[in-house]
Motif scaffolding. Structure first.
Motif, PDB file in Angstrom:
ATOM      1  N   HIS A 141       7.607   6.231  -4.573  1.00  0.00           N
ATOM      2  CA  HIS A 141       7.748   5.217  -5.623  1.00  0.00           C
ATOM      3  C   HIS A 141       6.645   4.184  -5.411  1.00  0.00           C
ATOM      4  CE1 HIS A 141      11.497   6.892  -7.081  1.00  0.00           C
ATOM      5  NE2 HIS A 141      11.859   7.026  -5.812  1.00  0.00           N
ATOM      6  N   ASN A 142       5.412   4.661  -5.517  1.00  0.00           N
ATOM      7  CA  ASN A 142       4.258   3.810  -5.305  1.00  0.00           C
ATOM      8  C   ASN A 142       3.584   3.517  -6.641  1.00  0.00           C
ATOM      9  OD1 ASN A 142       4.849   5.410  -2.847  1.00  0.00           O
ATOM     10  ND2 ASN A 142       3.231   4.159  -1.982  1.00  0.00           N
ATOM     11  N   GLU A 143       2.875   2.409  -6.670  1.00  0.00           N
ATOM     12  CA  GLU A 143       2.148   2.032  -7.877  1.00  0.00           C
ATOM     13  C   GLU A 143       0.967   2.964  -8.123  1.00  0.00           C
ATOM     14  OE1 GLU A 143      -0.189  -1.888  -9.619  1.00  0.00           O
ATOM     15  OE2 GLU A 143       0.983  -2.052  -7.783  1.00  0.00           O
ATOM     16  N   HIS A 144       0.363   3.450  -7.029  1.00  0.00           N
ATOM     17  CA  HIS A 144      -0.799   4.330  -7.121  1.00  0.00           C
ATOM     18  C   HIS A 144      -0.586   5.523  -6.197  1.00  0.00           C
ATOM     19  CE1 HIS A 144      -2.796   1.081  -9.186  1.00  0.00           C
ATOM     20  NE2 HIS A 144      -2.581   0.289  -8.147  1.00  0.00           N
TER      21      HIS A 144
ATOM     22  N   ASP B 105       7.120   9.279 -10.720  1.00  0.00           N
ATOM     23  CA  ASP B 105       6.355   8.526 -11.715  1.00  0.00           C
ATOM     24  C   ASP B 105       4.966   9.136 -11.837  1.00  0.00           C
ATOM     25  OD1 ASP B 105       5.207   6.740 -13.450  1.00  0.00           O
ATOM     26  OD2 ASP B 105       5.266   5.034 -12.069  1.00  0.00           O
TER      27      ASP B 105
ATOM     28  N   ASP C  76       2.806   8.721 -14.049  1.00  0.00           N
ATOM     29  CA  ASP C  76       1.808   7.760 -14.526  1.00  0.00           C
ATOM     30  C   ASP C  76       1.125   7.020 -13.377  1.00  0.00           C
ATOM     31  OD1 ASP C  76       2.279   8.401 -17.187  1.00  0.00           O
ATOM     32  OD2 ASP C  76       3.828   6.860 -17.407  1.00  0.00           O
ATOM     33  N   ALA C  77       1.681   7.128 -12.164  1.00  0.00           N
ATOM     34  CA  ALA C  77       1.099   6.451 -11.008  1.00  0.00           C
ATOM     35  C   ALA C  77      -0.070   7.224 -10.406  1.00  0.00           C
ATOM     36  CB  ALA C  77       2.176   6.231  -9.936  1.00  0.00           C
TER      37      ALA C  77
END
Length: 120
Positions: free
Chosen positions: A16-19, A48, A50-51
């Motif tokens: 669950h990371n932003e990138h 995710d 999209d990350a």
């Protein structure tokens, strides 16, 4: 087997990371249809998608024990059965990762970092 092993799957499904930069190895040619399918299967494991800031596939050697198991399990004529073509594919994979693969991996990492730093 066309997707991440159990250990990698557990990690990927929990990210669950932003990138996220996705890096994977496989015995097949990374540019092959099988390589593209494997990458798609790996991406699908991420909570995710999209990350994702980049993806990289690198060919690697196939464990000789896996080759032996496949040759015992699958008959000649099966895509994973023993054949001159299959032996040649394994021989090509056995020399990877090579120096070019390592340079490509370093370039991939550098491009992801630049993108994240807003330079690329």
């Amino acid at each position: 087997r066309g997707t991440a092993n159990a250990e990698a799957r557990a990690v990927m499904e929990g990210l669950h990371n932003e990138h996220i930069a996705l890096f994977a190895t496989l015995g097949a040619d990374p540019r092959s249809e099988h390589g593209k399918m494997c990458l798609e299967h790996g991406i699908a494991l991420l909570p995710d998608q999209d990350a994702i800031v980049g993806t990289f596939l690198c060919q690697g050697a196939v464990d000789p024990k896996v080759i032996e198991m496949m040759y015992k399990q699958f008959p000649a004529g099966h895509p994973h059965g023993k054949s001159p073509k299959r032996d040649a594919l394994h021989a090509r994979a056995a020399v990877h990762p090579d120096e070019q693969d390592l340079r490509d991996a370093a370039d991939f990492a550098a491009s992801v970092l630049k993108r994240l730093e807003g330079e690329g």
